[in-house]
Design an enzyme around this catalytic site. Structure first.
Site, PDB file in Angstrom:
ATOM      1  N   GLU A  45       0.964  -1.207   0.247  1.00  0.00           N
ATOM      2  CA  GLU A  45      -0.016  -0.423  -0.040  1.00  0.00           C
ATOM      3  C   GLU A  45       1.078   1.128  -0.368  1.00  0.00           C
ATOM      4  OE1 GLU A  45      -3.455   2.090   3.030  1.00  0.00           O
ATOM      5  OE2 GLU A  45      -1.751  -0.031   3.365  1.00  0.00           O
ATOM      6  N   LYS A 113      -8.992   1.981  -1.881  1.00  0.00           N
ATOM      7  CA  LYS A 113      -9.539   1.792  -0.769  1.00  0.00           C
ATOM      8  C   LYS A 113     -11.179   3.107  -0.063  1.00  0.00           C
ATOM      9  CE  LYS A 113      -6.822   1.422   4.179  1.00  0.00           C
ATOM     10  NZ  LYS A 113      -5.929   2.056   4.204  1.00  0.00           N
ATOM     11  N   CYS A 149      -5.901  -2.726   2.217  1.00  0.00           N
ATOM     12  CA  CYS A 149      -5.065  -3.313   3.423  1.00  0.00           C
ATOM     13  C   CYS A 149      -6.422  -3.171   4.727  1.00  0.00           C
ATOM     14  CB  CYS A 149      -4.729  -1.564   4.774  1.00  0.00           C
ATOM     15  SG  CYS A 149      -3.666  -1.697   5.944  1.00  0.00           S
TER      16      CYS A 149
END
Length: 556
Positions: A45, A113, A149
């Protein structure tokens, strides 16, 4: 013929803002993947920018430069496998924490995200917008579900990918270390694998950034939580894994699994990596510190020697008339065992000059903590002079117990650019010294064996600022203090909870008061390696001026 998918995991160390350096690492990983014949090279990331960028991410020039580097990487990695890399993505007026798939000279996919962490050390809602649900991407004929994540820590995004036909889940991370964090990650990823019936690839970055240390420890899970691959902790690694398609879906062929050290070793490695990268990424290659003959400075000197080599550690003993012969001997013993340089600069002359200068103002007063702090501040002044003259970063050496209750002198022994043991309570300092004496690893640059003499560990701690001074003259015994602090600070327990655990009510209230009134000192303290979710800085944010106190019987 059995269908296969080859994946390169690049667990590497990015530096915030070093676009050229991070891109060079990405290209090296891409070349390794090409040589191994993989289909996708996967980086963590926000790897292109480094992580966390904090408010750099709010600067349009920074985001624009990141975009230019993404496009440049796409062109320079046009041949060979696809490349996955994290970087910000601007879409209209909204900025996203994104993951790019680069293939054939183009940006083939952008995954954004969805769930932004806003606790502990994270404040992503300040920087980024939350994305809508997204489906999988297809690479080499395989539908890959990418979750950046935090998205993989929640059931919803995984469910969407499974229902959209994902065959393998890929999770690029920037997940910083704290003690026992791996168990938390593993439990979440096993849950996602069980819920979806899909294998999970968890890739984490490695290296230090400010107070945060990314510990790597990437892994691949097959169905039912079976671990197929594990990468080392705190070390860079590039690993190629192969998935085969069978009757029940894709499965990663088992490969090398690194052993996972215990919490004592991981904490120590985190402190070494945190110090090494904080200094190296700031342009420093040498350190200086005051070596008092006490346990805290002995441990900091050892960590520094393990990080940079003893030849780059300059220890300075600054004795006064209150410094014991044992302290002089013990400081010399530590420096000799490590192979580090030790110089002695007595503070008697400077102290006499300061006493003379202040005499007209101090006439008629009784010596107290003022005179004690002058000694500490003179040491800080002299150490900063050495730091400035020779270009070595000054390390400060206060443990978490001292930092918590303010048992340290601002502009004195708190002077310095970094504190490796800032998040290590005193009781853990003792045990960490014993652990290091008994253990040596290839990544340690200092000698093996008993580098911290037992007397340094066993003697009663003292600041040695007045005759026969002991820490326990001012503080409870460290086993009592640390348990109270861990409950109040790390676990945010109420005063009633701490008293119910067996502690004296008056002592608990006093320690709580000391913690609150010393927030201002911590705002000015050096950064240090984060080892727990209760570290002082981003984990704990309290006002400097605060008259509220939790009282016994408050019902909290």
């Amino acid at each position: 013929m059995t269908a296969t998918f080859r994946l390169t995991l690049a667990q590497l160390n990015a530096t915030v803002g070093d676009f050229a350096g991070n891109a060079a690492l990405a290209k090296q990983a891409h070349a390794a993947g090409a040589a191994a014949g993989t289909d996708l090279v996967m980086l963590p990331e926000m790897f292109l920018t480094g992580y966390q960028t904090q408010d750099l991410g709010r600067r349009r020039a920074f985001v624009a430069e990141a975009q230019r580097w993404v496009e440049r990487l796409a062109q320079e990695c046009a041949d060979g496998p696809a490349l996955g890399i994290g970087a910000p993505a601007l879409h209209g007026a909204e900025l996203f924490n994104a993951y790019y798939i680069l293939s054939g000279g183009q940006i083939s996919s952008v995954i954004r995200k969805q769930i932004l962490p806003n606790d502990d050390v994270f404040d992503e809602k300040r920087i980024y917008a939350a994305a809508d649900p997204q489906g999988p991407v297809s690479i080499a004929g395989v539908r890959l579900g990418l979750q950046i994540c935090e998205d993989a820590w929640h059931e919803g995004p995984t469910e969407t990918l499974e229902e959209s036909g994902a065959e393998i889940l890929l999770v690029p991370n920037g997940s910083p270390y704290h003690r026992d964090k791996r168990d938390v990650r593993m439990n979440h990823m096993i849950a996602r694998s069980v819920e979806s019936g899909l294998p999970v690839v968890y890739l984490n970055m490695v290296g230090g950034q400010d107070d945060q240390i990314f510990d790597g420890g990437s892994f691949v899970l097959n169905l039912h939580g079976e671990v197929a691959a594990e990468l080392p902790v705190f070390e860079e690694a590039i690993r190629h894994v192969t998935f085969e398609q069978g009757a029940d879906g894709w499965r990663c062929l088992p490969t090398e699994r690194e052993s996972i050290p215990d919490a004592w070793e991981q904490d120590y490695h985190a402190m070494v990596v945190g110090l090494r990268d904080y200094l190296a990424k700031s342009g420093f290659g040498q350190v200086v510190l005051g070596l008092s003959g006490g346990i805290d400075s002995a441990l900091v000197a050892t960590i520094a020697a393990d990080a940079f080599g003893p030849e780059n550690v300059h220890c300075v003993m600054l004795p006064s008339e209150y410094t014991s012969a044992h302290s002089l001997e013990d400081a010399a013993g530590v420096a000799k065992a490590l192979g580090a340089r030790l110089d002695t600069i007595p503070i008697s002359g400077p102290r006499a000059a300061v006493t003379e200068a202040l005499a007209p103002l101090m006439v008629g007063t009784t010596p107290d903590v003022t005179e004690e702090n002058i000694q500490s501040r003179l040491r800080g002044l002299l150490l900063m002079a050495v730091s400035n003259k020779f270009g070595a970063m000054l390390l400060t050496t206060g443990n978490k117990s001292e930092v918590a209750v303010g048992y340290a002198t601002i502009y004195g022994d708190m002077a310095g650019g970094y504190n490796p043991i800032k998040d290590l309570y005193k009781t853990r300092v003792f045990e960490t010294c014993r652990w290091r004496n008994a253990n040596h690893r290839p990544w340690m640059k200092a000698p093996a064996g008993e580098v911290i003499p037992p007397r340094v560990i066993d003697k009663p701690p003292s600041a040695e600022l007045r005759p026969d001074q002991k820490d326990e003259d001012s503080l409870p015994p460290y086993d009592v203090l640390d348990d109270i602090l861990e409950r109040l600070v790390d676990r945010a327990e109420s005063v009633d909870d701490v008293i119910a655990a067996g502690h004296d009510a008056q002592t608990v209230e006093r320690i709580q008061h000391l913690v609150f009134i010393n927030e201002w000192k911590r705002y000015q303290s050096a950064p240090g390696a984060r080892l727990t979710p209760g570290a002082f800085w981003l984990d704990r944010r309290y006002p400097m001026v605060n008259r509220w106190r939790d009282r016994p019987g408050s019902g909290a």
